[in-house]
Design a protein around this motif. Sequence first.
Motif, PDB file in Angstrom:
ATOM      1  N   PHE A  62       0.816  -1.206   0.000  1.00  0.00           N
ATOM      2  CA  PHE A  62       0.000   0.000   0.000  1.00  0.00           C
ATOM      3  C   PHE A  62       0.855   1.264   0.000  1.00  0.00           C
ATOM      4  CE2 PHE A  62      -4.002  -1.986   0.418  1.00  0.00           C
ATOM      5  CZ  PHE A  62      -4.961  -0.987   0.273  1.00  0.00           C
ATOM      6  N   ALA A  63       2.072   1.208   0.524  1.00  0.00           N
ATOM      7  CA  ALA A  63       2.942   2.373   0.584  1.00  0.00           C
ATOM      8  C   ALA A  63       3.756   2.566  -0.698  1.00  0.00           C
ATOM      9  CB  ALA A  63       3.882   2.252   1.777  1.00  0.00           C
ATOM     10  N   LEU A  64       3.687   1.628  -1.631  1.00  0.00           N
ATOM     11  CA  LEU A  64       4.480   1.741  -2.855  1.00  0.00           C
ATOM     12  C   LEU A  64       4.193   3.004  -3.674  1.00  0.00           C
ATOM     13  CD1 LEU A  64       4.823  -1.880  -4.233  1.00  0.00           C
ATOM     14  CD2 LEU A  64       6.566  -0.425  -3.208  1.00  0.00           C
ATOM     15  N   PRO A  65       2.943   3.482  -3.806  1.00  0.00           N
ATOM     16  CA  PRO A  65       2.746   4.725  -4.568  1.00  0.00           C
ATOM     17  C   PRO A  65       3.487   5.922  -3.959  1.00  0.00           C
ATOM     18  CG  PRO A  65       0.664   3.603  -4.331  1.00  0.00           C
ATOM     19  CD  PRO A  65       1.654   2.874  -3.476  1.00  0.00           C
ATOM     20  N   PHE A  66       3.547   5.995  -2.630  1.00  0.00           N
ATOM     21  CA  PHE A  66       4.300   7.075  -1.995  1.00  0.00           C
ATOM     22  C   PHE A  66       5.782   6.954  -2.322  1.00  0.00           C
ATOM     23  CE2 PHE A  66       0.617   6.445   0.776  1.00  0.00           C
ATOM     24  CZ  PHE A  66       0.087   7.731   0.768  1.00  0.00           C
ATOM     25  N   LEU A  67       6.293   5.728  -2.273  1.00  0.00           N
ATOM     26  CA  LEU A  67       7.699   5.487  -2.583  1.00  0.00           C
ATOM     27  C   LEU A  67       7.999   5.825  -4.039  1.00  0.00           C
ATOM     28  CD1 LEU A  67      10.307   4.290  -1.260  1.00  0.00           C
ATOM     29  CD2 LEU A  67       9.673   2.148  -2.339  1.00  0.00           C
ATOM     30  N   TRP A  68       7.110   5.458  -4.935  1.00  0.00           N
ATOM     31  CA  TRP A  68       7.299   5.728  -6.349  1.00  0.00           C
ATOM     32  C   TRP A  68       7.310   7.231  -6.625  1.00  0.00           C
ATOM     33  CZ3 TRP A  68       9.223   3.680 -10.428  1.00  0.00           C
ATOM     34  CH2 TRP A  68       8.935   4.188 -11.682  1.00  0.00           C
ATOM     35  N   ARG A  69       6.406   7.970  -5.981  1.00  0.00           N
ATOM     36  CA  ARG A  69       6.348   9.421  -6.174  1.00  0.00           C
ATOM     37  C   ARG A  69       7.642  10.072  -5.663  1.00  0.00           C
ATOM     38  NH1 ARG A  69       2.021  12.133  -2.949  1.00  0.00           N
ATOM     39  NH2 ARG A  69       0.885  10.371  -3.763  1.00  0.00           N
ATOM     40  N   ARG A  70       8.135   9.645  -4.517  1.00  0.00           N
ATOM     41  CA  ARG A  70       9.383  10.193  -3.984  1.00  0.00           C
ATOM     42  C   ARG A  70      10.574   9.825  -4.878  1.00  0.00           C
ATOM     43  NH1 ARG A  70       7.803   7.928   1.210  1.00  0.00           N
ATOM     44  NH2 ARG A  70       6.262   9.360   1.988  1.00  0.00           N
ATOM     45  N   TYR A  71      10.530   8.631  -5.462  1.00  0.00           N
ATOM     46  CA  TYR A  71      11.602   8.218  -6.371  1.00  0.00           C
ATOM     47  C   TYR A  71      11.634   9.128  -7.600  1.00  0.00           C
ATOM     48  CZ  TYR A  71      14.073   5.484  -9.871  1.00  0.00           C
ATOM     49  OH  TYR A  71      14.926   5.085 -10.866  1.00  0.00           O
ATOM     50  N   LYS A  72      10.474   9.413  -8.158  1.00  0.00           N
ATOM     51  CA  LYS A  72      10.411  10.267  -9.336  1.00  0.00           C
ATOM     52  C   LYS A  72      10.850  11.689  -9.021  1.00  0.00           C
ATOM     53  CE  LYS A  72       6.608  10.147 -11.604  1.00  0.00           C
ATOM     54  NZ  LYS A  72       5.246   9.963 -12.121  1.00  0.00           N
ATOM     55  N   GLU A  73      10.604  12.154  -7.811  1.00  0.00           N
ATOM     56  CA  GLU A  73      10.992  13.508  -7.423  1.00  0.00           C
ATOM     57  C   GLU A  73      12.395  13.565  -6.819  1.00  0.00           C
ATOM     58  OE1 GLU A  73       7.882  14.638  -4.777  1.00  0.00           O
ATOM     59  OE2 GLU A  73       6.377  14.774  -6.367  1.00  0.00           O
ATOM     60  N   GLY A  74      13.061  12.429  -6.668  1.00  0.00           N
ATOM     61  CA  GLY A  74      14.418  12.388  -6.141  1.00  0.00           C
ATOM     62  C   GLY A  74      14.508  12.662  -4.652  1.00  0.00           C
ATOM     63  N   ARG A  75      13.513  12.229  -3.891  1.00  0.00           N
ATOM     64  CA  ARG A  75      13.496  12.500  -2.443  1.00  0.00           C
ATOM     65  C   ARG A  75      13.661  11.223  -1.617  1.00  0.00           C
ATOM     66  NH1 ARG A  75       8.217  15.194  -0.887  1.00  0.00           N
ATOM     67  NH2 ARG A  75       7.349  13.674  -2.285  1.00  0.00           N
ATOM     68  N   ILE A 119       7.919   1.287   4.671  1.00  0.00           N
ATOM     69  CA  ILE A 119       8.157   1.876   3.360  1.00  0.00           C
ATOM     70  C   ILE A 119       7.989   3.391   3.402  1.00  0.00           C
ATOM     71  CG2 ILE A 119       7.339   1.951   0.955  1.00  0.00           C
ATOM     72  CD1 ILE A 119       8.852  -0.587   1.663  1.00  0.00           C
ATOM     73  N   HIS A 120       7.013   3.872   4.149  1.00  0.00           N
ATOM     74  CA  HIS A 120       6.722   5.302   4.204  1.00  0.00           C
ATOM     75  C   HIS A 120       7.845   6.092   4.869  1.00  0.00           C
ATOM     76  CE1 HIS A 120       4.470   8.998   5.287  1.00  0.00           C
ATOM     77  NE2 HIS A 120       3.935   8.770   4.090  1.00  0.00           N
TER      78      HIS A 120
END
Length: 138
Positions: free
Chosen positions: A56-69, A128-129
């Motif tokens: 469930f936390a993967l979308p948050f991780l993916w968004r941070r990956y794309k933004e380099g955070r 993950i978060h």
Amino acid sequence: MKRLLFHLGFAVFLIATMMGLLSIRRGLVDQAEMEFDVLPLMIFDFTFPVVFGMLFALPFLWRRYKEGRLKGFQWAELIGIGVPSLFVTLSHWLFYTNFPMNPVTKFFATHSFNGSILFAFIFGFTLIHSIRKREDAE
């Protein structure tokens, strides 16, 4: 529209994962009934909600990956939320050990299994978060 399709696809992925994991659990239940060995089923019942919380936390991780955070880990969040939720998750197992019984452990161990499942989900989500830069936490 792109974001909607991403979320719909992710929901389908979660449903398929849930169905696959529940079929694995059904096989473990059958094996436990035949061989009288419930340890694999108990381990699966502990790890299943943790893994699902992580999914469930993967979308948050993916968004941070794309933004380099992704450079960092929030230890305060893991210790403040993750460790107590892990403690409640393990309360059913701790009840049958020599662990000192406190009111929290006794309450969750003697009541229904649903509380432990919810807290296992929270623990997996928190794992993950917590992966993010320090300035993102504030």
